[in-house]
Design an enzyme around this catalytic site. Sequence first.
Site, mmCIF file in Angstrom:
data_model
loop_
_atom_site.group_PDB
_atom_site.id
_atom_site.type_symbol
_atom_site.label_atom_id
_atom_site.label_comp_id
_atom_site.label_asym_id
_atom_site.label_seq_id
_atom_site.Cartn_x
_atom_site.Cartn_y
_atom_site.Cartn_z
ATOM 1 N N GLY A 1 0.821 -1.201 0.000
ATOM 2 C CA GLY A 1 0.000 0.000 0.000
ATOM 3 C C GLY A 1 0.854 1.250 0.000
ATOM 4 N N ASP B 1 -16.484 -10.453 -22.669
ATOM 5 C CA ASP B 1 -17.259 -10.500 -21.433
ATOM 6 C C ASP B 1 -18.736 -10.772 -21.697
ATOM 7 O OD1 ASP B 1 -14.822 -9.757 -20.431
ATOM 8 O OD2 ASP B 1 -15.372 -7.664 -20.117
ATOM 9 N N LYS C 1 -10.130 -11.334 -16.344
ATOM 10 C CA LYS C 1 -10.275 -11.451 -17.798
ATOM 11 C C LYS C 1 -9.758 -12.790 -18.321
ATOM 12 C CE LYS C 1 -11.317 -9.011 -21.583
ATOM 13 N NZ LYS C 1 -12.530 -8.216 -21.762
ATOM 14 N N HIS D 1 7.750 -7.555 -3.543
ATOM 15 C CA HIS D 1 6.457 -7.937 -4.105
ATOM 16 C C HIS D 1 6.600 -9.235 -4.904
ATOM 17 C CE1 HIS D 1 4.000 -4.304 -3.246
ATOM 18 N NE2 HIS D 1 5.190 -3.706 -3.220
ATOM 19 N N CYS E 1 5.195 -6.161 1.790
ATOM 20 C CA CYS E 1 5.560 -4.744 1.762
ATOM 21 C C CYS E 1 4.875 -3.968 2.891
ATOM 22 C CB CYS E 1 5.260 -4.143 0.397
ATOM 23 S SG CYS E 1 6.107 -2.566 0.094
ATOM 24 N N TYR E 2 3.900 -3.087 2.593
ATOM 25 C CA TYR E 2 3.200 -2.381 3.665
ATOM 26 C C TYR E 2 2.577 -3.383 4.626
ATOM 27 C CZ TYR E 2 0.078 0.751 6.166
ATOM 28 O OH TYR E 2 -0.557 1.454 7.162
ATOM 29 N N GLU F 1 4.214 -10.866 -6.222
ATOM 30 C CA GLU F 1 3.122 -10.996 -7.187
ATOM 31 C C GLU F 1 3.448 -10.443 -8.560
ATOM 32 O OE1 GLU F 1 2.084 -7.171 -4.832
ATOM 33 O OE2 GLU F 1 3.258 -9.004 -4.604
#
Length: 525
Positions: free
Chosen positions: A64, A239, A381, A181, A91-92, A183
Amino acid sequence: MVDAAPSAQVHERVLIIDFGSQVTQLIARRVRENGVYCEIHPYNKVDAALLKSFAPKAIIFSGGPASVTESPSPRAPQEAFALGVPILAICYGQQTMQVQLGGVVEGGHAREFGRADIEIKKSSPLFEGVWEVGQRYPVWMSHGDRVTKLADGFDVVATSENAPFAIAVDEKRRFYTTMFHPEVVHTPDGGKVLRNFTHRIAGLKGDWTMAAFKDEAIARIRAQVGDGTVICGLSGGVDSSVAAVLIHEAIGERLHCVFVDHGLMRKDEAAQVVTLFRDHYNIPLIHADESARFLGALAGVSDPEVKRKTIGKLFIDVFEEKAKSIGGAAFLAQGTLYPDVIESVSAIGGPSVTIKSHHNVGGLPERMNMKLVEPLRDLFKDEVRALGRELGLPETFVGRHPFPGPGLAIRVPGEITAEKLDILREADAIYLDEIRKAGLYDAIWQAFAVLLPVRTVGVMGDGRTYEYVCALRAVTSSDGMTADFFAFDMGFLGRAATRIINEVRGVNRVVYDVTSKPPGTIEWE
């Protein structure tokens, strides 16, 4: 808060507590890639009641932008630490966990943004089979503050030049923290680290598949709709197409699709949509050719946001007219995706009510008095594409590039005219044809042509021309959060440009856009 989907209740679940990182969605994508169902909830929406109802098997704290050294700043719910489930804090998330458990975080030290190397000091299940003790590995850092004193029970297992607690763990309580991070793609082994957390530490099996989701979603639609009728605004994009086919599997001909053809689509796109849904799937479809009406409303309009809003308002008007022509319906199908849900909750604290068919702007008028059916609201997606394949949709629809709802309206900067649209359709079709012939379509996230509001003098044969400049754009993206231009070789660009100039009257110059996009600026359907 984001309501947990009934279809997910039977699966192992991971809760991601969001502290505002621009890449929090990537955590969820990586977790789901490993077959584990997860949801993102803002930190200020997570309380004891949600923790009890959600019953997570593991929790992840995101990063964050705030500083834990400032007051007030976001904090995790204290109840999370008492659940007895593994927690990974990033992280945060690492910093607030340490402060809340008795550690110390300070500012004023050397910052660490971008690529960095961590050195593994001790072994841990978090990176077992991924990293070895004594070795150094690349990761992605993004922090100014740092932990200067660990809470009781934590040990340092990895360091970096400016993060002495790059990985700190409490193996007894199964609390794991990283300053980097895992991710993002810039941490090459980050996905494996996240898999270790969910599978090795939390003991999850990874039981969430598209086949299971399809069956559960169909049952959920039937339970929600009962004997009612559903109307769906069909754009032909990924979609709305997947949502329509899924609902049709659930309730058959009680689904009615309205395809509003606003005259701003790519070459032959309208015919492809009608053929697929009328002939292939035999889904009741109203093809509303309103191109003259839309182009009339857009005459003289140059501002792109005014274009979007004009298209959005007119779309709702046409859609409502056509819905009345079939006697109305109790339910409106909408292709809302999980990022829409996350962003709407983060922004305003409530569910999205924006129609997401053609335009992604405007709103659902209260006078329509219809209940929403949103069968894709739990999916990203790439997961929608996987569901489309599970449903048997042709790859030409499932794998198509994102193309925003306003279509060619925002690919013609300045005033829109029928002549400009015709020129752009032909140039765009040639560009995509060359991409497919080169076998590059699936390697590109998004590609399209733009007709610039610029004319240049050129020489063609023995004569001079004064015609438009066509810009070509193609970007790559591995996560849908950032994008970089696709590195075509000059031979390809030469072939595409030559064909466009030779075959499209009105274009005498072609340029290639090499703009990159930072997080949060990818254009979606």
